[in-house]
Write a protein that holds these residues in place. Sequence first.
Motif, mmCIF file in Angstrom:
data_model
loop_
_atom_site.group_PDB
_atom_site.id
_atom_site.type_symbol
_atom_site.label_atom_id
_atom_site.label_comp_id
_atom_site.label_asym_id
_atom_site.label_seq_id
_atom_site.Cartn_x
_atom_site.Cartn_y
_atom_site.Cartn_z
ATOM 1 N N SER A 74 108.164 -3.399 -24.683
ATOM 2 C CA SER A 74 107.172 -4.554 -24.601
ATOM 3 C C SER A 74 105.864 -4.205 -23.677
ATOM 4 O O SER A 74 104.687 -4.271 -24.175
ATOM 5 C CB SER A 74 107.763 -5.726 -24.294
ATOM 6 N N GLU A 75 106.159 -3.539 -22.383
ATOM 7 C CA GLU A 75 105.104 -3.301 -21.659
ATOM 8 C C GLU A 75 104.182 -2.044 -22.217
ATOM 9 O O GLU A 75 102.885 -1.915 -21.936
ATOM 10 C CB GLU A 75 105.491 -2.958 -20.134
ATOM 11 N N GLN A 76 104.998 -1.180 -22.813
ATOM 12 C CA GLN A 76 104.177 -0.005 -23.246
ATOM 13 C C GLN A 76 103.504 -0.527 -24.561
ATOM 14 O O GLN A 76 102.370 0.288 -24.590
ATOM 15 C CB GLN A 76 105.214 1.059 -23.669
ATOM 16 N N ALA A 77 104.061 -1.398 -25.157
ATOM 17 C CA ALA A 77 103.148 -1.769 -26.395
ATOM 18 C C ALA A 77 101.748 -2.647 -25.987
ATOM 19 O O ALA A 77 100.787 -2.295 -26.546
ATOM 20 C CB ALA A 77 103.919 -2.794 -27.436
ATOM 21 N N GLU A 78 101.885 -3.322 -24.703
ATOM 22 C CA GLU A 78 100.939 -4.116 -24.282
ATOM 23 C C GLU A 78 99.762 -3.284 -23.687
ATOM 24 O O GLU A 78 98.451 -3.324 -23.980
ATOM 25 C CB GLU A 78 101.341 -4.919 -23.215
ATOM 26 N N LEU A 79 100.381 -1.940 -23.044
ATOM 27 C CA LEU A 79 99.398 -1.038 -22.439
ATOM 28 C C LEU A 79 98.737 -0.390 -23.771
ATOM 29 O O LEU A 79 97.501 -0.002 -23.521
ATOM 30 C CB LEU A 79 100.260 0.059 -21.838
ATOM 31 N N ARG A 80 99.318 0.062 -24.868
ATOM 32 C CA ARG A 80 98.462 0.550 -26.091
ATOM 33 C C ARG A 80 97.758 -0.548 -26.629
ATOM 34 O O ARG A 80 96.637 -0.243 -27.098
ATOM 35 C CB ARG A 80 99.699 1.010 -26.988
ATOM 36 N N ASP A 81 97.879 -1.765 -26.563
ATOM 37 C CA ASP A 81 96.875 -2.862 -27.141
ATOM 38 C C ASP A 81 95.933 -2.761 -26.371
ATOM 39 O O ASP A 81 94.730 -3.035 -26.688
ATOM 40 C CB ASP A 81 97.476 -4.102 -27.271
ATOM 41 N N ASP A 82 96.073 -2.774 -24.883
ATOM 42 C CA ASP A 82 94.949 -2.757 -24.046
ATOM 43 C C ASP A 82 93.769 -1.529 -24.019
ATOM 44 O O ASP A 82 92.799 -1.698 -23.568
ATOM 45 C CB ASP A 82 95.222 -2.984 -22.625
ATOM 46 N N GLU A 83 94.321 -0.456 -24.673
ATOM 47 C CA GLU A 83 93.188 0.788 -24.699
ATOM 48 C C GLU A 83 92.233 0.480 -25.599
ATOM 49 O O GLU A 83 92.247 -0.178 -26.618
ATOM 50 C CB GLU A 83 94.002 1.853 -25.397
ATOM 51 N N GLY A 84 90.985 0.821 -25.314
ATOM 52 C CA GLY A 84 89.974 0.850 -26.013
ATOM 53 C C GLY A 84 89.667 1.718 -27.275
ATOM 54 O O GLY A 84 90.740 2.819 -27.335
ATOM 55 N N PRO A 85 88.925 1.523 -28.048
ATOM 56 C CA PRO A 85 88.791 2.558 -29.495
ATOM 57 C C PRO A 85 88.291 3.890 -28.962
ATOM 58 O O PRO A 85 89.042 4.676 -29.540
ATOM 59 C CB PRO A 85 87.844 1.741 -30.103
ATOM 60 N N GLU A 86 87.676 3.932 -27.821
ATOM 61 C CA GLU A 86 87.468 5.574 -27.256
ATOM 62 C C GLU A 86 88.865 6.152 -26.832
ATOM 63 O O GLU A 86 88.817 7.314 -26.711
ATOM 64 C CB GLU A 86 86.410 5.557 -26.281
ATOM 65 N N ASP A 87 89.494 5.379 -26.148
ATOM 66 C CA ASP A 87 90.833 6.043 -25.444
ATOM 67 C C ASP A 87 91.786 6.401 -26.470
ATOM 68 O O ASP A 87 92.566 7.386 -26.586
ATOM 69 C CB ASP A 87 91.668 4.976 -24.663
ATOM 70 N N ARG A 88 91.907 5.612 -27.949
ATOM 71 C CA ARG A 88 92.915 5.833 -29.175
ATOM 72 C C ARG A 88 92.366 7.155 -29.737
ATOM 73 O O ARG A 88 93.255 7.689 -30.014
ATOM 74 C CB ARG A 88 92.849 4.654 -29.987
ATOM 75 N N GLY A 89 91.169 7.462 -29.749
ATOM 76 C CA GLY A 89 90.625 8.766 -30.448
ATOM 77 C C GLY A 89 91.169 9.843 -29.637
ATOM 78 O O GLY A 89 91.144 10.924 -30.390
ATOM 79 N N SER A 90 91.231 9.895 -28.442
ATOM 80 C CA SER A 90 91.403 11.051 -27.787
ATOM 81 C C SER A 90 92.801 11.326 -27.332
ATOM 82 O O SER A 90 93.286 11.851 -26.411
ATOM 83 C CB SER A 90 90.724 11.086 -26.467
ATOM 84 N N ALA A 91 93.845 10.879 -28.257
ATOM 85 C CA ALA A 91 95.380 10.734 -28.018
ATOM 86 C C ALA A 91 95.939 12.136 -28.265
ATOM 87 O O ALA A 91 95.169 12.828 -29.185
ATOM 88 C CB ALA A 91 96.029 9.907 -28.888
ATOM 89 N N HIS A 92 96.840 12.637 -27.450
ATOM 90 C CA HIS A 92 97.014 14.188 -27.686
ATOM 91 C C HIS A 92 98.056 14.044 -28.854
ATOM 92 O O HIS A 92 98.923 13.847 -28.791
ATOM 93 C CB HIS A 92 97.819 14.387 -26.355
#
Length: 92
Positions: A74-92
């Motif tokens: 649940s904490e990992q899901a919340e951390l993913r939700d808190d990422e901004g759109p610019e952070d999601r696009g640069s996932a490895h």
Amino acid sequence: MTQSPDGDYKPSRRDILRPAEYVGGAAIAAIFVGVIALFATRDWTITLIGTGGVFIIVLMVLALLTMAVKPDASEQAELRDDEGPEDRGSAH
């Protein structure tokens, strides 16, 4: 962790009191050592040095152990939700 309708982060009561738990635990350990040192030596200098040292050491150990805990799903899901759109696009 809760969020109000206007998007502001509002920590839960448990999140607010967590630092007080760590300081309280360190204080209890320090007082215990202080009482033992005072009865054993009857010297206030040694008692104060031992009490302060144990307080700092226990507080640091608790802080390091807290940082070592792996967040659950649940904490990992919340951390993913808190990422901004610019952070999601640069996932490895």
